[in-house]
Design an enzyme around this catalytic site. Structure first.
Site, PDB file in Angstrom:
ATOM      1  N   LYS A 203       0.858  -1.198   0.000  1.00  0.00           N
ATOM      2  CA  LYS A 203       0.000   0.000   0.000  1.00  0.00           C
ATOM      3  C   LYS A 203       0.883   1.232   0.000  1.00  0.00           C
ATOM      4  CE  LYS A 203      -3.008   2.139   3.415  1.00  0.00           C
ATOM      5  NZ  LYS A 203      -4.076   1.870   4.376  1.00  0.00           N
TER       6      LYS A 203
HETATM    7  C1  5RP Z   1      -2.989   3.960   9.040  1.00  0.00           C
HETATM    8  C2  5RP Z   1      -3.302   3.315   7.762  1.00  0.00           C
HETATM    9  C3  5RP Z   1      -4.612   3.615   7.170  1.00  0.00           C
HETATM   10  O1  5RP Z   1      -5.238   2.403   6.962  1.00  0.00           O
HETATM   11  C4  5RP Z   1      -4.405   4.366   5.896  1.00  0.00           C
HETATM   12  O2  5RP Z   1      -3.826   5.584   6.164  1.00  0.00           O
HETATM   13  C5  5RP Z   1      -5.643   4.445   5.004  1.00  0.00           C
HETATM   14  O3  5RP Z   1      -6.507   5.337   5.420  1.00  0.00           O
HETATM   15  P1  5RP Z   1      -6.664   6.774   4.762  1.00  0.00           P
HETATM   16  O4  5RP Z   1      -7.317   6.553   3.421  1.00  0.00           O
HETATM   17  O5  5RP Z   1      -7.542   7.489   5.744  1.00  0.00           O
HETATM   18  O6  5RP Z   1      -5.295   7.398   4.594  1.00  0.00           O
HETATM   19  O7  5RP Z   1      -2.543   2.558   7.221  1.00  0.00           O
HETATM   20  O8  5RP Z   1      -1.646   4.021   9.190  1.00  0.00           O
END
Ligand code: 5RP
Length: 294
Positions: A203
């Protein structure tokens, strides 16, 4: 009655039909084991090859985030429209009905809060508990360039080793420190390191310039985080550009659950991710669903 000898003429062996051998639909995943593929196939839709993950794990380091104060009230109604829920085991056990058919990506790293240095994480869930919870993947934060870069990478490789033992994929979440530059060069480095060290998918954040070089140089699927809340049309445009430039979907939180109409927003995000809908058309869908609700 068991089959007895001499009934072979009643059987059909299709001797002239060769058994098909199929390639797995996800990038870089063909050599994974069956259980791993089966779990990834519950996260990613095999038809579009993409996923809409709903990220609701923010509380693990920042407490009751806006929009997540009451997960039972705010998030359960959204769950049917997500492909996957990304959350902590505390929320899974306390809020999510075990009858759910949604795949679960379990946050397994943790140990810090917004009051301290965030990169100082450990693996905070035993693999046995991930198995017990029947999760489809484990998520670990990786802080490339962060103060505790090495420890966070080792957390990830440990999760990959444990997950590989039991067929559970690991999602490496590239976390960017406040003072670091968020550009394609950084994300190429961060995502590639995660993939090279075994993460089954990664991610990252979308960057407007050269994002396609990030997806191209990462040998496993990439999903994008949504990041801070931005106007709905902009969030849809970000998701659109990300998937058109090679991302295999989104792992979006705040831009869905902090939207004025979260259900309309997740449906609009789905249209962009799974149906290649343009941001403008998806925004029209958002507005029509939002208006219907009021
Ligand atoms: C926290 C994360 C969150 O899952 C990630 O940031 C996704 O959420 P957003 O779309 O609100 O950024 O990994 O560390």
């Amino acid at each position: 009655m068991p089959d007895t000898e001499g009934t072979s003429e009643a059987k059909q062996y299709y001797t002239s039909v060769p058994q098909k051998s199929q390639n797995y639909f996800l990038k870089g995943s063909n050599s994974l084991d069956w259980g791993m593929k089966n779990r990834l196939g519950r996260i990613f839709n095999p038809i579009s090859g993409r996923t809409v993950m709903l990220a609701i794990d923010h509380g693990y380091f920042q407490g009751p985030t806006t929009g997540l104060e009451r997960l039972d009230v705010n998030i359960l109604p959204l769950a049917p429209f997500a492909d996957t829920l990304m959350l902590t085991r505390g929320v899974l056990r306390s809020i999510i009905p075990p009858e759910t058919q949604k795949s679960i990506v379990l946050r397994v790293s943790g140990g810090t809060s917004i009051l301290k240095e965030l990169s100082n994480e450990s693996i905070a869930v035993d693999i046995e508990d991930a198995i017990r919870l029947n999760v489809s993947a484990m998520a670990v934060q990786v802080f490339i360039g962060g103060e505790h870069e090495r420890e966070s990478i080792i957390n990830m490789t440990k999760a990959v080793d444990m997950g590989t033992r039991y067929g559970i994929p690991t999602l490496a979440v590239t976390a960017v420190g406040k003072d670091m530059v968020r550009d394609a060069k950084y994300f190429r480095l961060a995502t590639r390191i995660c993939a090279e060290l075994g993460a089954q998918y990664v991610k990252t954040y979308y960057v407007p310039e050269d994002f396609e070089t990030v997806t191209a140089s990462c040998p496993v699927p990439i999903v994008i985080a949504g990041g801070k809340k931005i106007p709905e049309l902009d969030a849809l445009a970000m998701a659109y550009h990300a998937v058109q430039q090679g991302a295999a979907g989104v792992d979006m939180g705040r831009n869905i659950f902090q939207a004025e109409s979260p259900i309309a927003m997740i449906k609009a995000v789905r249209a962009v991710v799974h149906d290649n809908e343009s941001p403008e058309m998806a925004f029209e869908l958002y507005n029509s669903l939002r208006i219907k609700k009021s």
